[in-house]
Write an enzyme that holds these catalytic residues in place. Sequence first.
Site, PDB file in Angstrom:
ATOM      1  N   GLY A   1       0.724  -1.254  -0.036  1.00  0.00           N
ATOM      2  CA  GLY A   1      -0.013   0.068   0.053  1.00  0.00           C
ATOM      3  C   GLY A   1       0.912   1.450   0.112  1.00  0.00           C
ATOM      4  O   GLY A   1       1.863   1.337   0.637  1.00  0.00           O
TER       5      GLY A   1
ATOM      6  N   ARG B   1       0.987  -4.873  -5.672  1.00  0.00           N
ATOM      7  CA  ARG B   1       1.343  -6.255  -5.087  1.00  0.00           C
ATOM      8  C   ARG B   1       1.321  -7.211  -6.232  1.00  0.00           C
ATOM      9  O   ARG B   1       0.792  -7.214  -7.338  1.00  0.00           O
ATOM     10  CB  ARG B   1       0.031  -6.744  -4.351  1.00  0.00           C
TER      11      ARG B   1
ATOM     12  N   THR C   1       3.908   2.498   5.468  1.00  0.00           N
ATOM     13  CA  THR C   1       2.495   2.189   5.769  1.00  0.00           C
ATOM     14  C   THR C   1       1.874   2.870   6.709  1.00  0.00           C
ATOM     15  O   THR C   1       2.335   3.150   7.820  1.00  0.00           O
ATOM     16  CB  THR C   1       2.581   0.688   6.138  1.00  0.00           C
TER      17      THR C   1
ATOM     18  N   ASP D   1       1.913  -0.686  11.867  1.00  0.00           N
ATOM     19  CA  ASP D   1       1.905  -1.928  12.330  1.00  0.00           C
ATOM     20  C   ASP D   1       3.248  -2.804  12.351  1.00  0.00           C
ATOM     21  O   ASP D   1       3.290  -3.989  12.358  1.00  0.00           O
ATOM     22  CB  ASP D   1       0.719  -2.825  11.662  1.00  0.00           C
TER      23      ASP D   1
ATOM     24  N   ARG E   1      -5.907  -2.028   9.103  1.00  0.00           N
ATOM     25  CA  ARG E   1      -5.995  -3.402   8.967  1.00  0.00           C
ATOM     26  C   ARG E   1      -5.931  -3.958  10.050  1.00  0.00           C
ATOM     27  O   ARG E   1      -7.001  -3.547  10.948  1.00  0.00           O
ATOM     28  CB  ARG E   1      -4.600  -3.891   8.143  1.00  0.00           C
TER      29      ARG E   1
ATOM     30  N   GLU F   1     -10.792  -0.472  11.590  1.00  0.00           N
ATOM     31  CA  GLU F   1     -11.426  -1.331  10.675  1.00  0.00           C
ATOM     32  C   GLU F   1     -11.189  -2.834  11.204  1.00  0.00           C
ATOM     33  O   GLU F   1     -12.086  -3.817  10.982  1.00  0.00           O
ATOM     34  CB  GLU F   1     -10.799  -1.323   9.095  1.00  0.00           C
TER      35      GLU F   1
ATOM     36  N   LEU G   1      -9.124   7.979   1.572  1.00  0.00           N
ATOM     37  CA  LEU G   1      -8.734   9.423   1.782  1.00  0.00           C
ATOM     38  C   LEU G   1      -7.726   9.524   2.823  1.00  0.00           C
ATOM     39  O   LEU G   1      -6.525  10.386   2.730  1.00  0.00           O
ATOM     40  CB  LEU G   1      -9.824  10.636   2.229  1.00  0.00           C
TER      41      LEU G   1
HETATM   42  P1  ADP Z   1       2.679  -4.645   2.571  1.00  0.00           P
HETATM   43  O1  ADP Z   1       4.189  -4.621   2.252  1.00  0.00           O
HETATM   44  O2  ADP Z   1       2.116  -3.394   2.652  1.00  0.00           O
HETATM   45  O3  ADP Z   1       2.499  -5.380   3.857  1.00  0.00           O
HETATM   46  P2  ADP Z   1       1.703  -6.705   1.006  1.00  0.00           P
HETATM   47  O4  ADP Z   1       1.282  -7.926   1.961  1.00  0.00           O
HETATM   48  O5  ADP Z   1       0.759  -6.806   0.023  1.00  0.00           O
HETATM   49  O6  ADP Z   1       1.984  -5.297   1.255  1.00  0.00           O
HETATM   50  O7  ADP Z   1       3.153  -7.430   0.293  1.00  0.00           O
HETATM   51  C1  ADP Z   1       3.498  -6.717  -1.011  1.00  0.00           C
HETATM   52  C2  ADP Z   1       4.272  -7.434  -1.736  1.00  0.00           C
HETATM   53  O8  ADP Z   1       5.573  -8.229  -1.243  1.00  0.00           O
HETATM   54  C3  ADP Z   1       3.540  -8.746  -2.446  1.00  0.00           C
HETATM   55  O9  ADP Z   1       2.598  -8.571  -3.358  1.00  0.00           O
HETATM   56  C4  ADP Z   1       4.546  -9.717  -2.937  1.00  0.00           C
HETATM   57  O10 ADP Z   1       5.079  -9.157  -4.241  1.00  0.00           O
HETATM   58  C5  ADP Z   1       5.833  -9.463  -2.017  1.00  0.00           C
HETATM   59  N1  ADP Z   1       5.869 -10.572  -0.798  1.00  0.00           N
HETATM   60  C6  ADP Z   1       4.997 -10.804   0.097  1.00  0.00           C
HETATM   61  N2  ADP Z   1       4.905 -12.021   0.751  1.00  0.00           N
HETATM   62  C7  ADP Z   1       6.157 -12.495   0.205  1.00  0.00           C
HETATM   63  C8  ADP Z   1       6.826 -13.749   0.365  1.00  0.00           C
HETATM   64  N3  ADP Z   1       6.634 -14.483   1.330  1.00  0.00           N
HETATM   65  N4  ADP Z   1       7.931 -13.958  -0.466  1.00  0.00           N
HETATM   66  C9  ADP Z   1       8.175 -12.959  -1.531  1.00  0.00           C
HETATM   67  N5  ADP Z   1       7.475 -11.986  -1.880  1.00  0.00           N
HETATM   68  C10 ADP Z   1       6.582 -11.733  -0.835  1.00  0.00           C
END
Ligand code: ADP
Length: 319
Positions: free
Chosen positions: A11, A72, A125, A129, A171, A222, A250
Site C-alpha cells: 500500500g 502487489r 505504511t 503495524d 488493517r 477497521e 482518503l
Molecule cells: P505490505 O508490504 O504493505 O505488507 P503486501 O503484504 O501486499 O503489502 O506485500 C507486498 C508484496 O510483497 C506482495 O505483493 C509480494 O510481491 C511481496 N511478498 C509478500 N510476501 C512475500 C513472500 N513470502 N515472498 C516473496 N515476496 C513476498
Amino acid sequence: MKRIGILTSGGDAPGMNAAIRAVVRSAIYNGMEVYGIKRGYAGLINGDFVKMDLGSVGDIIHRGGTILRTARSEEFKTPEGMEKALKNIEALGLEGLVVIGGDGSFRGAIELSKRGVATIGIPGTIDNDIPFTDYSIGFDTAVNTVVEAVNKIRDTATSHERTFIIEVMGRESGNIALYSGVACGAETILVPEIPFTINDVCNKIMSGYRRGKLHSVIILAEGAGHGFDVGREIKNITGFETRVIVLGHLQRGGTPTAFDRILASQMGGKAVELLKSGMSNKMVGWVKGELLVTDLEQILTAHKVFNIELFELANILSI
Ligand code: ADP
C-alpha cells in the site's frame, strides 16, 4: 557498492516520496548509481527500471503517493517470478536494493537477500503495524487526516446531537484509531487489540447523555468491526440515531506532514549508509527518537506493542 535499486511496494503511504528522494540523493552523494524500479516487485520481474538522477527526485518531497508507483505481485512469490527478478537484477548489475513498504514487502526483501542481493527495508505504511519502530512513514499524516475529518464531523455531531461512528484504516492494527481518537477527544475508541462489547459502548453513550453530552464520537478501527454493523447495533440498544462514516482511502493520500518527511529523509539516508557499509537484510526503524537497525527476520516474528497506557488515558479523559 556501485549500483543500487529502490522500490516501493504494498500500500502507498504519504512520505514515500521523501524517502525515495533521500535514498537517491544520499546514494549519488556517496558515488553510487541508483535505479528506480516501477510498481514494486512487479517491476523487478518485468525489468521496469529507470535511472534516477538528482533532478528526478526534485519537487516530490511534499507529494503523497509514490512516484515509482506501487503494486502487489503474486508472481514474485513463485520460484519462476523470483528467477526472472534475479536475472534482471544481475543483468543491470544491481548490488543492493532499498525496499519501502510493509511486512509483506519485507518478506520479499528477505527472499532476495537470501539469494545474494543486499536489501534494506524502510517501513512505509499508514497502519503503523511494524514492530521495532515507533512510527512507520505515512502514519502521522494519516492520523492528521483523520483528525481534520473528525473536527468537521464534530460540528454537525454537536448541532444534531447524534452519535457518529467513524471507521478508520489500519488493517489488524488499532494505532490510527488510538492516536486519532486521543487527538480528537473521541468518547470511545474501538481497536482489535482490546476486546469490547457493544453493551459497554452503549452504557458509555447513555451515561454521557445523562450528564448532558450533546454528541458522541466513536472511532472504530477497521480491524475491530464494520462501522455500519456497530451503528445498527448501537441504535437497536440505545434508540439513539447513529451516523456512520467510513473514511476509506482518503487516509492514504495527501501531502505528508513535516514529521513524516523528516522521518522518511532520515530513514532513506540511513538505508544508503547501511548498504555502503556492506549490511543486508536489515530494517531502519525509529525508536525513542533515534534510528534503530533491526534484522528483517526479527520484524516478521515479533508483534507490534500496543500502547495500552495511551488507550487507558483516552478512557479516563473521555468519561
Ligand atoms: P505490505 O508490504 O504493505 O505488507 P503486501 O503484504 O501486499 O503489502 O506485500 C507486498 C508484496 O510483497 C506482495 O505483493 C509480494 O510481491 C511481496 N511478498 C509478500 N510476501 C512475500 C513472500 N513470502 N515472498 C516473496 N515476496 C513476498
